[in-house]
Scaffold this motif. Sequence first.
Motif, PDB file in Angstrom:
ATOM      1  N   VAL A 165      -1.171 -17.461  18.238  1.00 24.67           N
ATOM      2  CA  VAL A 165      -1.989 -18.610  18.640  1.00 24.67           C
ATOM      3  C   VAL A 165      -2.472 -19.382  17.410  1.00 24.67           C
ATOM      4  CG1 VAL A 165      -4.123 -19.303  19.812  1.00 24.67           C
ATOM      5  CG2 VAL A 165      -2.689 -17.521  20.799  1.00 24.67           C
ATOM      6  N   GLY A 166      -2.739 -18.663  16.306  1.00 27.34           N
ATOM      7  CA  GLY A 166      -3.199 -19.332  15.095  1.00 27.34           C
ATOM      8  C   GLY A 166      -2.135 -20.153  14.424  1.00 27.34           C
ATOM      9  N   THR A 167      -0.857 -19.800  14.604  1.00 29.97           N
ATOM     10  CA  THR A 167       0.245 -20.549  13.984  1.00 29.97           C
ATOM     11  C   THR A 167       0.900 -21.480  15.011  1.00 29.97           C
ATOM     12  OG1 THR A 167       1.664 -18.626  14.408  1.00 29.97           O
ATOM     13  CG2 THR A 167       0.701 -18.831  12.217  1.00 29.97           C
ATOM     14  N   ALA A 168       1.597 -20.881  15.990  1.00 31.21           N
ATOM     15  CA  ALA A 168       2.245 -21.706  17.025  1.00 31.21           C
ATOM     16  C   ALA A 168       1.207 -22.470  17.827  1.00 31.21           C
ATOM     17  CB  ALA A 168       3.077 -20.814  17.950  1.00 31.21           C
ATOM     18  N   GLY A 169       0.038 -21.841  18.051  1.00 33.43           N
ATOM     19  CA  GLY A 169      -1.015 -22.520  18.804  1.00 33.43           C
ATOM     20  C   GLY A 169      -1.528 -23.754  18.093  1.00 33.43           C
ATOM     21  N   SER A 170      -1.571 -23.730  16.757  1.00 29.79           N
ATOM     22  CA  SER A 170      -1.980 -24.915  16.005  1.00 29.79           C
ATOM     23  C   SER A 170      -1.004 -26.057  16.254  1.00 29.79           C
ATOM     24  CB  SER A 170      -2.039 -24.592  14.510  1.00 29.79           C
ATOM     25  OG  SER A 170      -3.031 -23.630  14.234  1.00 29.79           O
ATOM     26  N   ALA A 171       0.290 -25.730  16.242  1.00 24.29           N
ATOM     27  CA  ALA A 171       1.300 -26.755  16.521  1.00 24.29           C
ATOM     28  C   ALA A 171       1.154 -27.280  17.941  1.00 24.29           C
ATOM     29  CB  ALA A 171       2.695 -26.168  16.312  1.00 24.29           C
ATOM     30  N   VAL A 172       0.834 -26.379  18.882  1.00 26.09           N
ATOM     31  CA  VAL A 172       0.640 -26.784  20.270  1.00 26.09           C
ATOM     32  C   VAL A 172      -0.528 -27.762  20.390  1.00 26.09           C
ATOM     33  CG1 VAL A 172      -0.170 -25.957  22.518  1.00 26.09           C
ATOM     34  CG2 VAL A 172       1.719 -24.797  21.364  1.00 26.09           C
ATOM     35  N   VAL A 173      -1.621 -27.487  19.675  1.00 24.59           N
ATOM     36  CA  VAL A 173      -2.795 -28.370  19.735  1.00 24.59           C
ATOM     37  C   VAL A 173      -2.423 -29.779  19.287  1.00 24.59           C
ATOM     38  CG1 VAL A 173      -5.045 -28.854  18.710  1.00 24.59           C
ATOM     39  CG2 VAL A 173      -4.505 -26.548  19.502  1.00 24.59           C
TER      40      VAL A 173
ATOM     41  N   GLU B 183      -1.647 -20.795   7.489  1.00 27.75           N
ATOM     42  CA  GLU B 183      -1.628 -20.019   6.248  1.00 27.75           C
ATOM     43  C   GLU B 183      -2.777 -19.025   6.193  1.00 27.75           C
ATOM     44  OE1 GLU B 183      -1.370 -20.804   1.418  1.00 27.75           O
ATOM     45  OE2 GLU B 183      -1.615 -22.479   2.827  1.00 27.75           O
ATOM     46  N   ALA B 184      -3.936 -19.429   6.743  1.00 26.17           N
ATOM     47  CA  ALA B 184      -5.120 -18.563   6.678  1.00 26.17           C
ATOM     48  C   ALA B 184      -4.981 -17.307   7.535  1.00 26.17           C
ATOM     49  CB  ALA B 184      -6.364 -19.352   7.111  1.00 26.17           C
TER      50      ALA B 184
ATOM     51  N   MET C 259      -8.691 -24.582  11.068  1.00 23.14           N
ATOM     52  CA  MET C 259      -8.590 -24.495  12.516  1.00 23.14           C
ATOM     53  C   MET C 259      -7.826 -23.250  12.961  1.00 23.14           C
ATOM     54  SD  MET C 259      -6.985 -27.214  15.259  1.00 23.14           S
ATOM     55  CE  MET C 259      -5.307 -26.820  14.856  1.00 23.14           C
ATOM     56  N   SER C 260      -6.831 -22.850  12.136  1.00 24.29           N
ATOM     57  CA  SER C 260      -6.023 -21.697  12.537  1.00 24.29           C
ATOM     58  C   SER C 260      -6.857 -20.430  12.686  1.00 24.29           C
ATOM     59  CB  SER C 260      -4.903 -21.474  11.516  1.00 24.29           C
ATOM     60  OG  SER C 260      -5.439 -21.253  10.226  1.00 24.29           O
ATOM     61  N   SER C 261      -7.933 -20.323  11.873  1.00 25.47           N
ATOM     62  CA  SER C 261      -8.789 -19.128  11.976  1.00 25.47           C
ATOM     63  C   SER C 261      -9.492 -19.067  13.327  1.00 25.47           C
ATOM     64  CB  SER C 261      -9.823 -19.134  10.848  1.00 25.47           C
ATOM     65  OG  SER C 261      -9.187 -19.015   9.590  1.00 25.47           O
ATOM     66  N   TYR C 262      -9.974 -20.216  13.786  1.00 26.60           N
ATOM     67  CA  TYR C 262     -10.621 -20.266  15.102  1.00 26.60           C
ATOM     68  C   TYR C 262      -9.623 -19.923  16.209  1.00 26.60           C
ATOM     69  CZ  TYR C 262     -14.478 -22.606  12.713  1.00 26.60           C
ATOM     70  OH  TYR C 262     -15.529 -22.906  11.879  1.00 26.60           O
TER      71      TYR C 262
END
Length: 741
Positions: free
Chosen positions: A286-294, A729-730, A1-4
Amino acid sequence: MSSYLFSLGRFSFRHKWWVIGAWVAALAILAGLIAGLNPKFSKDFELPGTDGGVAMEQMEQHFSELTKSQTEANTLVLIATDKNNPSDKLANHVDAINKLVADLQGLPEVADKSTIVNPVLAAKAMPAMAGKVLGDDGRVGLITVHQKLNVMDLKPKDKEALTEVLDKHRGNGLQVEATLGVMQAQEEAGKAEMIGFAIAFVVMIVAFGAIVAAFIPLITGIVGVGLTMMLLMVSSKFMTVNQTATAIVTMLGIAVSIDYALFIVTRYRTERARGGDPADAAGRAVGTAGSAVVFAGLTVIVAVAALMVIGIPLITQMGLGAAIAVAVAVLAGLTLIPALLGATGKYAFSPKIPWIRHAEESATGDTLGVKYGRAIVKRPIPFIVGGLAILAVAAIPMSHMQLGMDTVSDDEVAGQQLLKRGFGEGTGAELFVVVHTEQGTVTAAANTAVAQIQKMDKNVVNPALLTWIGNGKDAKNPNVDANTALILVTPTSAASSEATHQLVEDIRALSPQIEAKGGEIHVGGQTAIMADLTAKLDKALIPYLLVVVGLAFLIMIGVFRSLWVPLIGTLGFIFSVLATFGATVWFFQDGSLGLIDHTKPLLSFLPIFLIGVVFGLAMDYQVFLVTRMREEYIHGMTAKDAIIAGYRHGARVVTSAAIIMISVFSAFMLAPDTMAKMMGFSMAIAIFFDAFIIRMTVVPAVIALLGDRAWGLPKWLDKVVVNFDIEGEAVRDRGLQPAAA
């Protein structure tokens, strides 16, 4: 998901004006729909599926005029002589009371001036009814003022018009007070929110050490809440949306929008410091912190959407509206935030404020957060014991917690005291007993109901005077050929008391006897509906808690890929909620420290409201702080060093977010009404307990105690749980390779 999410963040940064334009266009389209459709929020409160709801439906069908009058303001004005002077009676103040009556008749929208009369003169004219207007041996009088103002539309000016009259006629041996009706008009909303926004802005300046960056979360919050409110307003054209349900939308929408923006903007600054293209830095943020936000947003959505299990339309609408607000906040965090960062460019973190220390992260600097983290890692057990001990002590008063729906405002207390002194606590809390039959006339069933209620003489005012009125077509003889009867019962106890609730159930228990006469019996009115609401909320509390905690626990297993971390977080939340209830009981029910002037039981909906909102925010802080710990752990740090790294990168943003939320909720304590103070205090203290004691202290201490065991799943479960790559990580180093070369 982080890649998206990386791609989405980089796209939003590079195409900033298109993204910002899309948000502005969405607001403009919704504004146009509102202007064209002219939708209105509902203001009716319904409680379907309850006995009180059935009673009100039958009243509306068979006694429509009376039902309409109950939706309009009926204010009780009390006049009294000095209780310390028994010889002075209202009969000695007839002229003064006549002047008061004349001014009351001049109030706006009075339904019938002839019904506003001097109680002394009314008692002389109709001695049989004297007990209804004169009490305490002629020393307390009652005047009812009926205004054609819908109780849901009351404005502060309506209340001010009455209070000016009351102030004018106080003195010279007379006490003049009022309760119910226009006295329950609420102050205009917005003051607390404005204070909260001002404090939030100051805290964000301190958090970022820069002016421009502090505006970004505020803009996101305003846009997100505005868009949600417009969506709800448009939807009200096609479905019922109660205006009361929008309060939680504003409160929670602002809270999560600011939280998510703080987290992403802070991570963006960290990624910019690592080098590479700014668009890639936005993508990594967004790929790191944004994943946590999701996933934090998903947890909040589960918590508030689960309010549907309660089965009360108003609360269901609150939950769905809040869920939409959180979803919009997440979407804004993933798109609007990077677009605004792109629009501000190199000026995002300027002008810098030099005297604010540690505004920017340092890999070597010892901030207070890092020092606190080291202390916890070094000696976790004292922090665990100390934190839980504080919460346990705070929870002690909960052992005698009382729940109720006492909606009497502080301005009404003096009027309520005079009402109790002259006529009993139950005056103004009447029960509307409806007897209905589909088999001929209701006479036999109604007579039986009256006779049985008269036997409850200890809990009913003037039981010998009880009678019923029918819905017959002959206005002069409405009891003839009636198929529905209405009995007005005044309890001797207050509306929110246990005795009144028991009286409601005792009357409903007459159902078999009424059915034997071919009828059915139901109890309605505001008092009965509030009793039903309290009972329904009590029954729903445990199922709701299980649904919220259970679903959130499963989500966190996927987020942290651990059993221990979700378990610790969930148990910690239970401790903080119990402590919150205990502290609220201590201040508001027990009246400790004199924080409030008039004690009252906790609002019946407060426990469920707190669980839903605070659990969502608590999981936000859990995700923001602990995901960074896990991120550093899986990238090679030891378990203890990862905890310290988590404090280095997350302590400041979690602390700032918590302080903002505490400030926003505390602002509601400035309201003059005890109910608003109770809501503000409970929310603020809940955030304090959970953010600082549980998330910032107990959870990291337990993780430190567990060490490597905290980060792992059983092999069989590890194969089942999807790897969401919430740590990013990605994308952790995407865009940095060229710079490194």
